[in-house]
Design an enzyme around this catalytic site. Sequence first.
Site, short mmCIF file in Angstrom:
data_model
loop_
_atom_site.label_atom_id
_atom_site.label_comp_id
_atom_site.label_asym_id
_atom_site.label_seq_id
_atom_site.Cartn_x
_atom_site.Cartn_y
_atom_site.Cartn_z
N ASN A 16 -2.83 -3.81 -4.06
CA ASN A 16 -3.35 -2.73 -3.18
C ASN A 16 -3.27 -3.32 -1.79
O ASN A 16 -3.96 -4.32 -1.50
CB ASN A 16 -4.76 -2.43 -3.61
CG ASN A 16 -5.47 -1.37 -2.77
OD1 ASN A 16 -6.70 -1.33 -2.79
ND2 ASN A 16 -4.78 -0.51 -2.06
N GLN A 49 -3.96 1.20 2.77
CA GLN A 49 -5.06 1.41 3.72
C GLN A 49 -4.91 0.49 4.93
O GLN A 49 -4.34 -0.60 4.82
CB GLN A 49 -6.44 1.14 3.06
CG GLN A 49 -6.95 2.25 2.18
CD GLN A 49 -6.48 2.16 0.73
OE1 GLN A 49 -6.22 1.06 0.23
NE2 GLN A 49 -6.33 3.29 0.07
N CYS A 78 -13.87 0.40 0.44
CA CYS A 78 -12.62 -0.08 -0.14
C CYS A 78 -12.90 -1.45 -0.76
O CYS A 78 -13.14 -2.42 -0.02
CB CYS A 78 -11.52 -0.17 0.91
SG CYS A 78 -9.95 -0.78 0.24
N GLY A 79 -12.93 -1.52 -2.07
CA GLY A 79 -13.35 -2.75 -2.75
C GLY A 79 -12.34 -3.88 -2.55
O GLY A 79 -12.70 -4.99 -2.14
N ASN A 162 -17.68 5.69 -1.87
CA ASN A 162 -16.62 6.70 -1.88
C ASN A 162 -16.63 7.38 -3.25
O ASN A 162 -17.14 6.84 -4.21
CB ASN A 162 -15.27 6.05 -1.56
CG ASN A 162 -14.89 4.94 -2.54
OD1 ASN A 162 -15.71 4.46 -3.32
ND2 ASN A 162 -13.64 4.54 -2.53
N HIS A 164 -15.59 8.95 -6.91
CA HIS A 164 -14.69 8.64 -8.02
C HIS A 164 -14.94 9.57 -9.21
O HIS A 164 -16.09 9.83 -9.56
CB HIS A 164 -14.89 7.19 -8.49
CG HIS A 164 -14.39 6.18 -7.50
ND1 HIS A 164 -13.10 5.67 -7.53
CD2 HIS A 164 -14.98 5.60 -6.42
CE1 HIS A 164 -12.94 4.82 -6.53
NE2 HIS A 164 -14.06 4.77 -5.83
N GLU A 213 -5.39 7.34 -6.03
CA GLU A 213 -6.38 7.25 -4.96
C GLU A 213 -6.34 8.44 -4.00
O GLU A 213 -5.27 8.93 -3.65
CB GLU A 213 -6.17 5.97 -4.13
CG GLU A 213 -6.62 4.70 -4.81
CD GLU A 213 -6.80 3.57 -3.83
OE1 GLU A 213 -7.11 3.84 -2.65
OE2 GLU A 213 -6.62 2.40 -4.24
N CYS A 222 -7.41 -0.61 -7.58
CA CYS A 222 -8.46 0.07 -6.80
C CYS A 222 -9.78 -0.61 -7.14
O CYS A 222 -10.27 -0.47 -8.27
CB CYS A 222 -8.50 1.56 -7.15
SG CYS A 222 -9.73 2.48 -6.19
N GLY A 225 -12.60 1.75 -7.59
CA GLY A 225 -12.30 2.50 -8.82
C GLY A 225 -12.65 1.70 -10.06
O GLY A 225 -13.15 2.25 -11.04
#
Length: 285
Positions: A16, A49, A78-79, A162, A164, A213, A222, A225
């Site tokens: 990612n 991102q 954003c993990g 965020n 999910h 995403e 993610c 996620g």
Amino acid sequence: MDLSGLRFTKMHGLGNDFVVIDAVRQSVRLDTATVRALAERHRGVGCDQLLIVEPAQGGQADLRYRIFNADGGEVEQCGNGARCFARFVVDQGLAKGPEIRVETLGGLMTLRLLDDGQVTVNMGVRRLEPAQIPFEAAAMAPGYPLTVDGATYEIGAVSMGNPHAVLRVADIDTAPVAALGPLIEAHPRFPQRVNAGFMQVLSPAHIRLRVYERGAGETQACGSGACAAVVSGRVRGWLAPRVAVDVLGGRLMIEWQGTGEPVLMTGPATTVFEGRITDEPTHHA
Ligand SMILES: N[C@H](CCC[C@H](N)C(=O)O)C(=O)O
């Protein structure tokens, strides 16, 4: 904004990928078109991102980081990006570490750089009420029926800062991610849209996961996620407190002891290259 001369670092968390920009030592003002141009994989740098590192605004954090999806939208969490942020700010001398407190749109988080180079992120105590996600539902439940393209599925709905949606499938390799992902992402019951996770449960301590995403499409990993999948899987009675989450790009370890407890995520953060913008990237519609 004239971007020429802007320095950036390309990083990824299990594939990612991110463009990370130091806005502490550089003056940076990005509009949606500029974010999309930088994220563009042919005419820009290319990323899922964009992460902007800024001075903290409140007194409780060392720094602040802002997250923009490739479509230009700013989001709360954003993990994988949080792990790369931690690696970046210590490597750049913006923070001492090993523990870093960071402000995001989704709230305060604590990050810890481990001796093996991985990073543990305390993703905070997360809520499941529909209004917190946000998700339109009469009452909070472990699972919700969601009708998509004429068929009804049972999903979990979780906020990690965020939104999910988590759908359990028999095999992620054959899951209809490309067909269902965009329909779930844009489903009207998610007024802020949603990240769509497809989870295969191998055992209570081991799952496989693909995520379509919000604002970026399917990614190789993610982080939020993975956290949302474990929270949803636990409240639906399928998972143990510590779970190995195999995403396309590798493995994350997620731990959640239950309601009222923080969600912890541990995984790698990789720096790929540093660059400098010369000419203005243009986003090609
Ligand atoms: N697409 C997400 C943001 C990035 C999350 C993901 N890259 C992660 O590692 O958590 C959203 O719109 O909420």
